[in-house]
Design an enzyme around this catalytic site. Sequence first.
Site, PDB file in Angstrom:
ATOM      1  N   THR A  22      -4.612  34.241  -7.982  1.00 32.50           N
ATOM      2  CA  THR A  22      -5.790  34.367  -7.112  1.00 32.50           C
ATOM      3  C   THR A  22      -6.595  35.603  -7.436  1.00 32.50           C
ATOM      4  O   THR A  22      -7.820  35.606  -7.310  1.00 32.50           O
ATOM      5  CB  THR A  22      -5.358  34.386  -5.635  1.00 32.50           C
ATOM      6  OG1 THR A  22      -4.699  33.153  -5.321  1.00 32.50           O
ATOM      7  CG2 THR A  22      -6.545  34.560  -4.706  1.00 32.50           C
ATOM      8  N   SER A  60       0.121  30.835  -9.876  1.00 36.03           N
ATOM      9  CA  SER A  60       1.554  31.165  -9.925  1.00 36.03           C
ATOM     10  C   SER A  60       2.438  30.114  -9.271  1.00 36.03           C
ATOM     11  O   SER A  60       3.654  30.133  -9.452  1.00 36.03           O
ATOM     12  CB  SER A  60       1.832  32.547  -9.332  1.00 36.03           C
ATOM     13  OG  SER A  60       1.829  32.524  -7.927  1.00 36.03           O
ATOM     14  N   THR A  95       0.249  35.221  -5.980  1.00 29.85           N
ATOM     15  CA  THR A  95       1.125  35.628  -4.873  1.00 29.85           C
ATOM     16  C   THR A  95       2.264  34.649  -4.613  1.00 29.85           C
ATOM     17  O   THR A  95       3.313  35.035  -4.099  1.00 29.85           O
ATOM     18  CB  THR A  95       0.320  35.792  -3.573  1.00 29.85           C
ATOM     19  OG1 THR A  95      -0.301  34.548  -3.235  1.00 29.85           O
ATOM     20  CG2 THR A  95      -0.734  36.872  -3.711  1.00 29.85           C
ATOM     21  N   ASP A  96       2.084  33.368  -4.956  1.00 29.94           N
ATOM     22  CA  ASP A  96       3.038  32.353  -4.505  1.00 29.94           C
ATOM     23  C   ASP A  96       4.449  32.565  -5.029  1.00 29.94           C
ATOM     24  O   ASP A  96       5.424  32.329  -4.303  1.00 29.94           O
ATOM     25  CB  ASP A  96       2.541  30.957  -4.887  1.00 29.94           C
ATOM     26  CG  ASP A  96       1.408  30.469  -3.998  1.00 29.94           C
ATOM     27  OD1 ASP A  96       1.170  31.100  -2.949  1.00 29.94           O
ATOM     28  OD2 ASP A  96       0.756  29.472  -4.348  1.00 29.94           O
TER      29      ASP A  96
END
Length: 318
Positions: free
Chosen positions: A17, A63, A96-97
């Site tokens: 992101t 991610s 972030t995931d």
Amino acid sequence: MPSNSSGHIVILGTGGTIAGTAAAAADNVGYQAGQLGVAQLVAAVPALAAHALEARQLAQVDSKDMSHALWQQLAAAVAEELAREDVQAVVVTHGTDTLEETAWFLHRVLAATKPVVLTAAMRPASALMPDGPQNLLDAVTVAATPGTRGVLCVLAGRVLGPEDVRKVHGYRVDAFAADEAGPVALVQEGQVRALRAWPQADPGEAAALQVAMQRPVAQWPRVDIVTSHAGCDGALVPALVALGSRGLVAEGTGNGTLHAALEVALRVAQAQGVAVWRASRCWAGGVVGQPEGALPSAGVLTPAKARVELMLQLMLRA
């Protein structure tokens, strides 16, 4: 790997992101991740000009789609940069995931004594108020601070350790926390305020893992996660074993408790030679204690990190 001193900071871009864009600046969810190059991210933060930086694009992925192949590539790239005498630290821009999984993986396989700082963003670069630029600046600040070491995650002014970091919110910019342990440090107006010891990994195991992970990723041991829930019948367990799972992490309720039907299925798999661990689906606390006869505990590790750790442990046994 020697501790950090004066030298370059290498920024490895993997997408996420932080490098995402949307058609409208007001859109914080309808964006495409991994659209901007890492050099563009650096150029968008004028304050970074005060640092000696090198930017290198390693990948451009969301991610959620992180793969073992990219982990293998990333670990090799980070190790290569850390081995350079003129490099004092590495920063990795990431989605972030799966950031917490990548952080744990790198922590275990590198045992870095120079800083390896992962950073990310919850809003795309095209947002009205993107969080990526400040997070990137903070990450470089941490990487450049004498005495910092090991794998660290820097988001929203917090420096989080690889064991403790977890994503706890799906939208807010302060989406990451660190269980009860709290942050390792804080970044406040360009200064790093250390709160506890920097993370350290076992260098002996890391050296063995670096050898083990050189094999093709298709040969890495398959480890899956199964969740305990109301109405669970355990039917997924034999299906996963049939698919080749060599390890299973049971995402238990509460303190790692398991539905009776799931536990029966897991014990059958264990008797067949499959490694089985219990973790907790609660975001904090992990699994405390080991009652007599209970399936092995993953301790404080989240189910996702426990899957990574069990895979690494199986690599060492191969």
